[in-house]
Design an enzyme around this catalytic site. Structure first.
Site, short mmCIF file in Angstrom:
data_model
loop_
_atom_site.label_atom_id
_atom_site.label_comp_id
_atom_site.label_asym_id
_atom_site.label_seq_id
_atom_site.Cartn_x
_atom_site.Cartn_y
_atom_site.Cartn_z
N ASP A 91 3.11 -4.44 8.10
CA ASP A 91 1.90 -3.63 7.94
C ASP A 91 0.71 -4.58 8.10
O ASP A 91 0.38 -5.35 7.21
CB ASP A 91 1.92 -2.98 6.54
CG ASP A 91 0.60 -2.31 6.20
OD1 ASP A 91 -0.35 -2.39 7.02
OD2 ASP A 91 0.51 -1.71 5.12
N GLN A 138 -4.40 -5.13 7.04
CA GLN A 138 -5.35 -6.15 6.57
C GLN A 138 -5.13 -7.48 7.28
O GLN A 138 -5.78 -8.48 6.94
CB GLN A 138 -5.22 -6.35 5.05
CG GLN A 138 -5.41 -5.10 4.23
CD GLN A 138 -6.86 -4.60 4.24
OE1 GLN A 138 -7.79 -5.32 4.63
NE2 GLN A 138 -7.07 -3.36 3.82
N HIS A 176 0.87 -1.18 0.00
CA HIS A 176 0.00 0.00 0.00
C HIS A 176 0.91 1.24 0.00
O HIS A 176 2.02 1.18 0.53
CB HIS A 176 -0.84 -0.05 1.28
CG HIS A 176 -1.91 0.98 1.40
ND1 HIS A 176 -1.66 2.27 1.79
CD2 HIS A 176 -3.25 0.90 1.20
CE1 HIS A 176 -2.81 2.94 1.83
NE2 HIS A 176 -3.78 2.13 1.47
N CYS A 211 -4.77 2.39 -3.66
CA CYS A 211 -3.53 2.92 -3.05
C CYS A 211 -2.39 1.92 -3.21
O CYS A 211 -1.57 1.74 -2.30
CB CYS A 211 -3.72 3.25 -1.56
SG CYS A 211 -4.92 4.52 -1.29
N LYS A 230 -10.67 -0.52 10.44
CA LYS A 230 -10.85 -1.73 9.62
C LYS A 230 -11.19 -2.92 10.51
O LYS A 230 -11.32 -4.05 10.04
CB LYS A 230 -9.56 -2.04 8.84
CG LYS A 230 -9.20 -0.99 7.80
CD LYS A 230 -7.99 -1.42 7.02
CE LYS A 230 -7.31 -0.30 6.28
NZ LYS A 230 -8.00 0.14 5.06
N1 PMP Z 1 -1.78 -0.70 4.58
C1 PMP Z 1 -2.72 -1.48 4.03
C2 PMP Z 1 -2.38 -2.87 3.59
C3 PMP Z 1 -4.03 -0.99 3.91
O1 PMP Z 1 -4.97 -1.75 3.36
C4 PMP Z 1 -4.32 0.32 4.36
C5 PMP Z 1 -5.71 0.89 4.23
N2 PMP Z 1 -6.29 0.73 2.97
C6 PMP Z 1 -3.29 1.07 4.92
C7 PMP Z 1 -2.04 0.53 5.02
C8 PMP Z 1 -3.53 2.46 5.44
O2 PMP Z 1 -4.38 2.44 6.53
P1 PMP Z 1 -4.95 3.81 7.14
O3 PMP Z 1 -5.51 4.56 5.97
O4 PMP Z 1 -5.98 3.36 8.11
O5 PMP Z 1 -3.81 4.52 7.78
#
Ligand code: PMP
Length: 406
Positions: A199, A202, A122, A363, A225
């Site tokens: 990270d 997910q 991401h 993203c 999430k």
């Molecule tokens: N890493 C991953 C794998 C994600 O799916 C996301 C959210 N789509 C993020 C980071 C970023 O999370 P946040 O927007 O809650 O900071």
């Protein structure tokens, strides 16, 4: 607890909404999951009964608020089996947690250091390291994937060198659903003396996480999430590393003693929590963890996998269907394209039928480039989704693609 999806659904008021007269089928859970009544109730209760700033006052409300925040920290510690609540830093989310590590821990990287990432990251796990590159001559090395969307582990191992200073990768891909073999990857990095950030944005919502078993150095995730409120996230960090790291932001709460000549910093975890935290959100996040515990992470995984199997089987039979990410044991995310239909067009038509899916690059633009596509449609499941909803989604999808001649 006996698994009863209808009983679970009744705890999520938003699920009884309609969209354009159709029952809402919410399949955008990888972006954010919905929030049960006990979490919303805690936010209301806090604002109407307990609101006062934390760690500042001797009065009853301030102490109550502080107790709620600190018991949330213990709930998070238990949820991921951290050794101590000193290792649990509250942030605004995964993104801020990675920025904190990149800025504070990364600030100590030597010139010429190399950081290992993967092509499925991401943007939140790419851009903070690139920002660090502006100040230092650092190199990013990227692990590729195979046709199923699994990491090339041989290449991963080959990317390590004497200059490697960090490895940072996702537990679960938000596009491909791949569950990476993070324990094995961490063990290898450690055998090369390299610390690892996982990270878990997910991962933590869908899988049991045990940071001590994984032996990771940092693990980051977001409340929103995980059936929790927005604006709250967690950085887990190994205590000995956090101890050595300088503060990320300065301000109230994070200090020991301030003079114009010299300032000392608070102990962990407060050293990294400058300013008033989202203490209402943090307390409500503890309720979300309680919800997950009540339902059982095993039940959550099982339900999501049931839905994933059902949807995948149906979708694989559809003409022109391309699913991106087919790793065995993948998480409940299906990214797909049908023929040359633009993902936005499909997403809009599905919305008209009450089905909320994500469209776009999610993203993860480098991953889209790697796959040679501009974006996908993504359906992602949570514990409250049902087999009937999967059926309705498939029917809606069939209708939508028919309009385009498939
Ligand atoms: N890493 C991953 C794998 C994600 O799916 C996301 C959210 N789509 C993020 C980071 C970023 O999370 P946040 O927007 O809650 O900071």
């Amino acid at each position: 607890m006996e698994f009863d999806v209808q009983a679970i659904r009744r705890r999520f008021p938003i699920l009884s909404r309609t969209i354009g007269g159709k029952p809402l089928i919410y399949l955008d859970n990888a972006a954010t999951s919905q929030t049960p009544d006990m979490v919303v109730g805690e936010i209301e209760r806090f604002y109407t009964r307990s609101k006062a700033n934390v760690h500042r006052g001797v009065h009853t409300l301030s102490q109550e608020a502080t107790d709620l925040q600190e018991s949330a920290r213990r709930a998070v510690r238990d949820y991921i089996n951290a050794a101590s609540e000193r290792e649990i830093i509250f942030t605004r989310g995964t993104t801020e947690a990675i920025n904190l590590v990149a800025s504070s821990y990364g600030g100590g990287f030597p010139e010429g250091g190399e950081i290992i990432l993967t092509v499925m990251e991401h943007h939140a796990n790419i851009v903070p390291w690139q920002l660090l590159q502006r100040h230092k001559n650092l190199k990013l090395k990227v692990v590729d994937i195979n046709e199923r969307g699994e990491l090339d582990l041989e290449q991963y191992r080959s990317l390590f060198s004497d200059c490697t200073v960090m490895a940072s990768f996702c537990h679960v891909s938000n596009v491909l659903g791949t569950v990476n073999p993070v324990k094995e990857m961490i063990a290898y990095a450690h055998s090369r003396g390299v610390p690892v950030l996982v990270d878990g944005a997910q991962g933590a919502p869908h899988l049991p996480v045990d940071v001590r078993d994984l032996d990771c150095d940092f693990y980051v995730f977001s409340s929103h999430k995980m059936y929790g409120p927005t604006g709250v996230g967690v950085l887990y960090g190994r205590e000995n590393l956090l101890e050595l790291m300088p503060p990320y932001q300065g301000g109230g709460e994070m200090i020991g003693k301030v003079t114009f000549e010299h300032t000392t910093f608070a102990d962990l975890p407060f050293k990294f929590e400058a300013g008033t935290p989202d203490f209402v959100g943090i307390a409500a996040f503890a309720k979300a963890i309680e919800f997950i515990r009540e339902v059982g992470i095993g039940n959550i995984e099982a339900q999501e996998h049931r839905l994933l199997r059902l949807a995948t089987e149906e979708m694989e039979r559809m003409p022109g269907m391309r699913i991106f990410g087919t790793a065995p044991g993948k998480s409940a995310v299906i990214s797909f394209l049908v023929g040359d239909i633009h993902p936005y067009d499909l997403g809009m038509l599905l919305d008209k039928m009450g089905v909320a899916v994500r469209t776009g690059h999610h993203c993860a633009e480098p991953l889209m480039d790697r796959l040679g596509i501009p974006g996908t449609v993504r359906a992602s499941f949570a514990v409250y989704n049902t087999e009937e909803e999967v059926g309705a989604f498939i029917e809606a999808l069939k209708k939508a693609v028919k309009i385009f001649g498939y």
